[in-house]
Design a protein around this motif. Structure first.
Motif, PDB file in Angstrom:
ATOM      1  N   VAL A  11       0.864  -1.177   0.000  1.00 37.38           N
ATOM      2  CA  VAL A  11       0.000   0.000   0.000  1.00 37.38           C
ATOM      3  C   VAL A  11       0.902   1.229   0.000  1.00 37.38           C
ATOM      4  CG1 VAL A  11      -1.806   1.257   1.224  1.00 37.38           C
ATOM      5  CG2 VAL A  11      -1.748  -1.246   1.327  1.00 37.38           C
ATOM      6  N   ILE A  12       0.636   2.168  -0.891  1.00 41.31           N
ATOM      7  CA  ILE A  12       1.397   3.414  -0.932  1.00 41.31           C
ATOM      8  C   ILE A  12       0.683   4.419  -0.035  1.00 41.31           C
ATOM      9  CG2 ILE A  12       2.234   5.292  -2.393  1.00 41.31           C
ATOM     10  CD1 ILE A  12       2.115   3.218  -4.745  1.00 41.31           C
ATOM     11  N   VAL A  13       1.348   4.813   1.035  1.00 44.28           N
ATOM     12  CA  VAL A  13       0.742   5.707   2.021  1.00 44.28           C
ATOM     13  C   VAL A  13       1.380   7.089   1.915  1.00 44.28           C
ATOM     14  CG1 VAL A  13       0.405   6.149   4.479  1.00 44.28           C
ATOM     15  CG2 VAL A  13       0.221   3.815   3.595  1.00 44.28           C
ATOM     16  N   VAL A  14       0.558   8.091   1.687  1.00 40.07           N
ATOM     17  CA  VAL A  14       1.027   9.479   1.679  1.00 40.07           C
ATOM     18  C   VAL A  14       0.686  10.071   3.040  1.00 40.07           C
ATOM     19  CG1 VAL A  14       0.769  11.754   0.632  1.00 40.07           C
ATOM     20  CG2 VAL A  14       0.722   9.698  -0.814  1.00 40.07           C
ATOM     21  N   SER A  15       1.724  10.502   3.763  1.00 42.53           N
ATOM     22  CA  SER A  15       1.504  10.949   5.132  1.00 42.53           C
ATOM     23  C   SER A  15       2.280  12.228   5.419  1.00 42.53           C
ATOM     24  CB  SER A  15       1.903   9.835   6.110  1.00 42.53           C
ATOM     25  OG  SER A  15       1.469  10.140   7.424  1.00 42.53           O
ATOM     26  N   GLY A  16       2.085  12.725   6.627  1.00 39.49           N
ATOM     27  CA  GLY A  16       2.718  13.956   7.073  1.00 39.49           C
ATOM     28  C   GLY A  16       1.770  14.697   7.993  1.00 39.49           C
ATOM     29  N   LEU A  17       2.216  15.830   8.475  1.00 36.27           N
ATOM     30  CA  LEU A  17       1.354  16.686   9.284  1.00 36.27           C
ATOM     31  C   LEU A  17       0.234  17.263   8.415  1.00 36.27           C
ATOM     32  CD1 LEU A  17       4.025  18.778  11.224  1.00 36.27           C
ATOM     33  CD2 LEU A  17       2.568  16.990  12.199  1.00 36.27           C
ATOM     34  N   PRO A  18      -0.843  17.746   9.025  1.00 33.26           N
ATOM     35  CA  PRO A  18      -1.847  18.470   8.247  1.00 33.26           C
ATOM     36  C   PRO A  18      -1.196  19.658   7.543  1.00 33.26           C
ATOM     37  CG  PRO A  18      -2.633  18.052  10.485  1.00 33.26           C
ATOM     38  CD  PRO A  18      -1.175  17.678  10.463  1.00 33.26           C
ATOM     39  N   ARG A  19      -1.630  19.945   6.331  1.00 35.07           N
ATOM     40  CA  ARG A  19      -1.144  21.080   5.540  1.00 35.07           C
ATOM     41  C   ARG A  19       0.337  20.961   5.192  1.00 35.07           C
ATOM     42  NH1 ARG A  19      -5.005  22.363   3.186  1.00 35.07           N
ATOM     43  NH2 ARG A  19      -4.119  24.378   2.611  1.00 35.07           N
ATOM     44  N   SER A  20       0.812  19.731   4.985  1.00 33.75           N
ATOM     45  CA  SER A  20       2.233  19.536   4.691  1.00 33.75           C
ATOM     46  C   SER A  20       2.496  19.174   3.228  1.00 33.75           C
ATOM     47  CB  SER A  20       2.812  18.436   5.595  1.00 33.75           C
ATOM     48  OG  SER A  20       2.177  17.194   5.338  1.00 33.75           O
ATOM     49  N   GLY A  21       1.453  19.149   2.387  1.00 36.15           N
ATOM     50  CA  GLY A  21       1.638  18.833   0.978  1.00 36.15           C
ATOM     51  C   GLY A  21       1.157  17.446   0.579  1.00 36.15           C
ATOM     52  N   THR A  22       0.378  16.807   1.447  1.00 36.75           N
ATOM     53  CA  THR A  22      -0.091  15.452   1.129  1.00 36.75           C
ATOM     54  C   THR A  22      -1.034  15.426  -0.076  1.00 36.75           C
ATOM     55  OG1 THR A  22      -1.787  15.710   2.847  1.00 36.75           O
ATOM     56  CG2 THR A  22       0.225  14.518   3.456  1.00 36.75           C
ATOM     57  N   SER A  23      -1.860  16.452  -0.219  1.00 36.22           N
ATOM     58  CA  SER A  23      -2.780  16.488  -1.363  1.00 36.22           C
ATOM     59  C   SER A  23      -2.019  16.660  -2.673  1.00 36.22           C
ATOM     60  CB  SER A  23      -3.811  17.610  -1.198  1.00 36.22           C
ATOM     61  OG  SER A  23      -4.617  17.370  -0.056  1.00 36.22           O
ATOM     62  N   LEU A  24      -0.970  17.481  -2.649  1.00 40.55           N
ATOM     63  CA  LEU A  24      -0.123  17.625  -3.835  1.00 40.55           C
ATOM     64  C   LEU A  24       0.456  16.274  -4.226  1.00 40.55           C
ATOM     65  CD1 LEU A  24       1.686  19.031  -5.956  1.00 40.55           C
ATOM     66  CD2 LEU A  24       3.296  19.532  -4.097  1.00 40.55           C
ATOM     67  N   MET A  25       0.962  15.525  -3.257  1.00 39.18           N
ATOM     68  CA  MET A  25       1.556  14.225  -3.564  1.00 39.18           C
ATOM     69  C   MET A  25       0.515  13.261  -4.124  1.00 39.18           C
ATOM     70  SD  MET A  25       4.110  12.276  -3.845  1.00 39.18           S
ATOM     71  CE  MET A  25       5.380  13.306  -3.085  1.00 39.18           C
ATOM     72  N   MET A  26      -0.678  13.246  -3.551  1.00 37.86           N
ATOM     73  CA  MET A  26      -1.737  12.369  -4.070  1.00 37.86           C
ATOM     74  C   MET A  26      -2.068  12.725  -5.512  1.00 37.86           C
ATOM     75  SD  MET A  26      -2.694  10.069  -1.803  1.00 37.86           S
ATOM     76  CE  MET A  26      -4.428   9.616  -2.047  1.00 37.86           C
ATOM     77  N   ASN A  27      -2.144  14.014  -5.806  1.00 37.44           N
ATOM     78  CA  ASN A  27      -2.430  14.467  -7.160  1.00 37.44           C
ATOM     79  C   ASN A  27      -1.328  14.012  -8.119  1.00 37.44           C
ATOM     80  OD1 ASN A  27      -3.785  15.849  -9.222  1.00 37.44           O
ATOM     81  ND2 ASN A  27      -2.741  17.773  -8.771  1.00 37.44           N
ATOM     82  N   MET A  28      -0.077  14.100  -7.677  1.00 37.31           N
ATOM     83  CA  MET A  28       1.048  13.670  -8.516  1.00 37.31           C
ATOM     84  C   MET A  28       1.001  12.167  -8.795  1.00 37.31           C
ATOM     85  SD  MET A  28       4.172  15.857  -6.828  1.00 37.31           S
ATOM     86  CE  MET A  28       5.412  15.026  -7.840  1.00 37.31           C
ATOM     87  N   LEU A  29       0.714  11.386  -7.760  1.00 33.05           N
ATOM     88  CA  LEU A  29       0.659   9.931  -7.932  1.00 33.05           C
ATOM     89  C   LEU A  29      -0.460   9.548  -8.900  1.00 33.05           C
ATOM     90  CD1 LEU A  29       1.258   8.726  -4.261  1.00 33.05           C
ATOM     91  CD2 LEU A  29       2.913   8.831  -6.134  1.00 33.05           C
ATOM     92  N   GLN A  30      -1.606  10.204  -8.757  1.00 32.75           N
ATOM     93  CA  GLN A  30      -2.712   9.925  -9.665  1.00 32.75           C
ATOM     94  C   GLN A  30      -2.331  10.278 -11.102  1.00 32.75           C
ATOM     95  OE1 GLN A  30      -7.323  10.537  -9.157  1.00 32.75           O
ATOM     96  NE2 GLN A  30      -6.415  12.509  -9.635  1.00 32.75           N
ATOM     97  N   ALA A  31      -1.670  11.418 -11.267  1.00 31.83           N
ATOM     98  CA  ALA A  31      -1.233  11.826 -12.605  1.00 31.83           C
ATOM     99  C   ALA A  31      -0.245  10.828 -13.184  1.00 31.83           C
ATOM    100  CB  ALA A  31      -0.600  13.223 -12.539  1.00 31.83           C
ATOM    101  N   GLY A  32       0.572  10.238 -12.314  1.00 34.73           N
ATOM    102  CA  GLY A  32       1.564   9.277 -12.772  1.00 34.73           C
ATOM    103  C   GLY A  32       0.994   7.925 -13.147  1.00 34.73           C
ATOM    104  N   GLY A  33      -0.241   7.660 -12.741  1.00 30.21           N
ATOM    105  CA  GLY A  33      -0.883   6.406 -13.117  1.00 30.21           C
ATOM    106  C   GLY A  33      -1.211   5.476 -11.974  1.00 30.21           C
ATOM    107  N   ILE A  34      -1.036   5.934 -10.739  1.00 32.10           N
ATOM    108  CA  ILE A  34      -1.347   5.094  -9.580  1.00 32.10           C
ATOM    109  C   ILE A  34      -2.796   5.323  -9.167  1.00 32.10           C
ATOM    110  CG2 ILE A  34      -0.850   4.698  -7.131  1.00 32.10           C
ATOM    111  CD1 ILE A  34       2.050   5.406  -7.714  1.00 32.10           C
ATOM    112  N   PRO A  35      -3.591   4.257  -9.030  1.00 32.66           N
ATOM    113  CA  PRO A  35      -4.969   4.432  -8.562  1.00 32.66           C
ATOM    114  C   PRO A  35      -4.990   4.892  -7.111  1.00 32.66           C
ATOM    115  CG  PRO A  35      -4.432   2.096  -8.782  1.00 32.66           C
ATOM    116  CD  PRO A  35      -3.277   2.858  -9.339  1.00 32.66           C
ATOM    117  N   LEU A  36      -5.939   5.755  -6.783  1.00 36.08           N
ATOM    118  CA  LEU A  36      -6.050   6.291  -5.429  1.00 36.08           C
ATOM    119  C   LEU A  36      -7.220   5.649  -4.688  1.00 36.08           C
ATOM    120  CD1 LEU A  36      -5.589  10.139  -6.025  1.00 36.08           C
ATOM    121  CD2 LEU A  36      -3.832   8.363  -5.817  1.00 36.08           C
TER     122      LEU A  36
END
Length: 196
Positions: A11-36
């Motif tokens: 499982v690919i887990v995107v983590s960090g503190l709140p407001r640390s850029g986790t949504s940006l990373m999720m968007n990047m992974l989705q763009a790269g072809g990883i299902p969310l």
């Protein structure tokens, strides 16, 4: 078959503190072809114009709701750092841990609270920063002790300002064939608004 589609993939887990850029990373992974793994309940707003990419059930892990994890293998899910310890030890994980300067995290959180009409003076920035630092030290120690978990630290301001190097590092860490160009295009420097 790529690792992203095999049932034995971590499982690919995107983590960090709140407001640390986790949504940006999720968007990047989705763009790269990883299902969310997400439910779309929390929709885009002024604080996250591209969306939040969250699964509400993640917040129930502390109450024992972890059955969804089995279906998350080979997919990416956002799990705030405070909930990482509730991930079931029966699965393996690749954690992308977002690191952001604490003054930026605090500034971003404060702006979000103001937009929501919520109080911003219940705790001082210094107190909140101390709590964050203590938590990060604890969660770093916990992650280092988990044999089923590998971690890649991603520094938010470096990712926003120099995405090429970080995207290559991400792809190598995940060991997947991803769309590098689309991942780079998902990084919008104009959304890096609370700079330290």
């Amino acid at each position: 078959m790529s690792a992203a589609t095999t049932t034995s993939a971590p499982v690919i887990v995107v983590s960090g503190l709140p407001r640390s850029g986790t949504s940006l990373m999720m968007n990047m992974l989705q763009a790269g072809g990883i299902p969310l793994v997400q439910d779309g309940q929390r929709t885009a707003d002024d604080d996250n114009p591209k969306g939040y990419f969250e699964l509400e059930r993640v917040k129930q892990m502390g109450k024992g709701d972890v059955t969804w994890v089995d279906d998350a293998q080979g997919k990416a899910v956002k799990v705030i750092s405070y909930l990482l310890k509730h991930l079931p030890p029966t699965s393996s994980y690749k954690v992308l841990f977002m690191r952001r300067r604490l003054p930026e995290v605090l500034a971003s959180q404060k702006k979000m609270l103001v937009r929501r009409g919520e109080p911003t003076d219940t705790i001082s920035d210094a107190q909140m920063a101390a709590l964050f630092e203590k938590h990060l030290k604890e969660i770093d120690g916990w992650m280092a002790a988990q044999p089923n978990l590998s971690v890649l630290d991603v520094t938010y301001h470096e990712l926003a300002e120099q995405p090429e190097r970080h995207v290559d590092e991400l792809i190598a860490f995940l060991g997947l064939e991803l769309d590098r160009d689309r991942m780079l295009a998902a990084v919008d420097p104009t959304l890096y608004r609370n700079r330290g």
